[in-house]
Write a protein that holds these residues in place. Structure first.
Motif, PDB file in Angstrom:
ATOM      1  N   SER A 307       0.828  -1.204   0.000  1.00 30.55           N
ATOM      2  CA  SER A 307       0.000   0.000   0.000  1.00 30.55           C
ATOM      3  C   SER A 307       0.865   1.258   0.000  1.00 30.55           C
ATOM      4  O   SER A 307       2.008   1.246   0.439  1.00 30.55           O
ATOM      5  CB  SER A 307      -0.924   0.016   1.223  1.00 30.55           C
ATOM      6  N   LYS A 308       0.286   2.359  -0.487  1.00 28.47           N
ATOM      7  CA  LYS A 308       1.005   3.633  -0.569  1.00 28.47           C
ATOM      8  C   LYS A 308       1.490   4.082   0.801  1.00 28.47           C
ATOM      9  O   LYS A 308       2.593   4.609   0.938  1.00 28.47           O
ATOM     10  CB  LYS A 308       0.063   4.686  -1.164  1.00 28.47           C
ATOM     11  N   GLU A 309       0.663   3.873   1.815  1.00 28.11           N
ATOM     12  CA  GLU A 309       1.008   4.320   3.172  1.00 28.11           C
ATOM     13  C   GLU A 309       2.232   3.597   3.723  1.00 28.11           C
ATOM     14  O   GLU A 309       2.973   4.148   4.536  1.00 28.11           O
ATOM     15  CB  GLU A 309      -0.170   4.094   4.126  1.00 28.11           C
ATOM     16  N   GLN A 310       2.443   2.362   3.294  1.00 29.08           N
ATOM     17  CA  GLN A 310       3.543   1.564   3.847  1.00 29.08           C
ATOM     18  C   GLN A 310       4.825   1.626   3.029  1.00 29.08           C
ATOM     19  O   GLN A 310       5.879   1.225   3.496  1.00 29.08           O
ATOM     20  CB  GLN A 310       3.092   0.106   3.986  1.00 29.08           C
ATOM     21  N   GLN A 311       4.730   2.166   1.810  1.00 30.44           N
ATOM     22  CA  GLN A 311       5.901   2.161   0.927  1.00 30.44           C
ATOM     23  C   GLN A 311       7.050   2.990   1.475  1.00 30.44           C
ATOM     24  O   GLN A 311       8.210   2.621   1.330  1.00 30.44           O
ATOM     25  CB  GLN A 311       5.504   2.667  -0.465  1.00 30.44           C
ATOM     26  N   HIS A 312       6.740   4.136   2.139  1.00 30.48           N
ATOM     27  CA  HIS A 312       7.823   4.994   2.629  1.00 30.48           C
ATOM     28  C   HIS A 312       8.492   4.429   3.883  1.00 30.48           C
ATOM     29  O   HIS A 312       9.545   4.905   4.299  1.00 30.48           O
ATOM     30  CB  HIS A 312       7.306   6.411   2.911  1.00 30.48           C
ATOM     31  N   LYS A 313       7.894   3.366   4.485  1.00 30.99           N
ATOM     32  CA  LYS A 313       8.486   2.751   5.679  1.00 30.99           C
ATOM     33  C   LYS A 313       9.233   1.461   5.369  1.00 30.99           C
ATOM     34  O   LYS A 313       9.914   0.909   6.228  1.00 30.99           O
ATOM     35  CB  LYS A 313       7.384   2.421   6.694  1.00 30.99           C
TER      36      LYS A 313
END
Length: 377
Positions: A307-313
């Motif tokens: 998901s987009k929300e998890q990509q930066h982590k």
């Protein structure tokens, strides 16, 4: 900034000039209603408020301001030439004022009070900043402690699983040898070897992260053929995953500067994850090219995606995608190690992904020693 509120223009002008002469930034309002509008728009350290005003007196203005979260740290001084009795002074304090001064005003006393309020305001501001930083530090340490405990739990489980399997296969191997069943013994031996290899990979990752944390991760930087490095990684994983088709797109015959073993480690991690997180599929694409003295490498799968929300982590230490943490094993440090390797090469690492459609992990690094050193500065 100071806000002076008075319905008489001569009072506003005279007090404004005195305060400006002492280097205070001043704003004015000629009614309670105008004052409330300005308080909502601007930040004031102090409000000097006349009590006797038409339509809305100073007490009503102060009571309304006290309900504004924006003005919770703003001090209010009442000024009054008429309402000088004790009951009015008491009402001023009850309305939210920090001081009540009667006219005629001793301007020197007023200036001392204003400077004191400014000093208190500045001290409160600094205390609030310190408190916020302390809260952030506490939150960071709670999260770090939680992550550490979670990591220890995961690591214990992940290390125990192959160990338990190896123990079981050795017992089965012993029984097969006792029965002189060489075929079955060979089968158990191969499975035990597979589990030992998993255990070795986990230990290598743990050692790598320990080296990163201590600043002792060594790099053997030299020139090598990028194409050979990528081919070696693909060949090794193709042999161990015969059901998957690992296709290489592009050709990079040029020599590049870097740590061949560490970069191969990144490629292997990308491909291994592509296979691992794409159950039910059988295709992985590895794209490489060199342009403007930069190597671009990407590994694309057609699996579950992120998901987009998890990509930066996803490249954070110990991070595991929550939805998949119970479905797929791992310590949550492989991609973190990859990011550290790419950073040490002066490059960038990233991911493009769409849930249920797949992910593409990539890195871009300089190909010359000069560019690597320039990007590391």
């Amino acid at each position: 900034m100071i806000l002076i509120v008075d319905d008489r223009p001569e009072n506003l002008i005279s007090l404004q000039k005195v305060l400006q002469a002492h280097s205070f930034e001043v704003d004015t309002a000629s009614s309670g209603e105008e004052a409330l509008k300005k308080v909502l728009k601007n930040n004031y350290v102090l409000i000097i408020l006349d009590v006797q005003m038409p339509d809305m007196d100073g007490f009503e203005v102060a009571e309304t301001i006290s309900g504004f979260s924006k003005a919770k740290d703003t001090a209010i001084i009442f000024l009054s030439a008429v309402n000088t009795e004790l009951k009015f002074i008491t009402k001023g304090y009850l309305s939210g004022g920090l001081d009540y001064i009667t006219k005629p005003v001793d301007i020197n006393v007023l200036l001392l009070k204003i400077k004191t309020f400014y000093r208190i305001y500045e001290q409160n501001r600094k205390l609030n900043e310190v408190q916020e930083k302390l809260l952030e530090e506490i939150e960071f340490r709670k999260q770090a402690e939680h992550k550490k405990d979670e990591f220890i739990s995961i690591a214990s489980h992940e290390l125990k699983t192959p160990l338990t399997s190896v123990k079981g296969y050795i017992q089965l191997l012993q029984r097969s040898l006792n029965r002189d069943d060489k075929t079955m013994a060979q089968n158990h031996l191969e499975k035990a070897s597979t589990q030992l290899e998993k255990l070795n990979e986990l230990i290598v990752d743990l050692l790598d992260i320990s080296k990163i944390e201590s600043g002792k991760m060594k790099f053997n930087m030299k020139s090598f053929c990028a194409d050979n490095m990528v081919n070696n990684a693909i060949e090794m994983l193709q042999q161990s995953n015969p059901d998957f088709k690992i296709s290489k797109l592009g050709k990079t015959d040029e020599m590049i500067f870097g740590d061949e073993m560490r970069l191969e480690q990144v490629v292997i991690n990308f491909i291994t994850n592509a296979i691992k997180y794409a159950p039910g599929t059988n295709q992985v694409n590895v794209t490489t090219n060199i342009k403007d003295e930069k190597l671009y490498l990407a590994v694309k799968d057609f699996g579950i995606g992120i998901s987009k929300e998890q990509q930066h982590k996803i490249f954070d230490k110990f991070y595991r995608v929550e939805d998949n943490s119970n479905r797929f094993n791992g310590l949550g440090i492989g991609l973190y190690i990859c990011s550290e390797i790419i950073n040490r090469h002066g490059g960038t690492i990233g991911v493009n992904s769409v849930p249920d459609e797949g992910s593409e992990f990539y890195f871009i690094i300089p190909t010359t020693e000069e560019e690597i050193l320039k990007n590391q500065i």
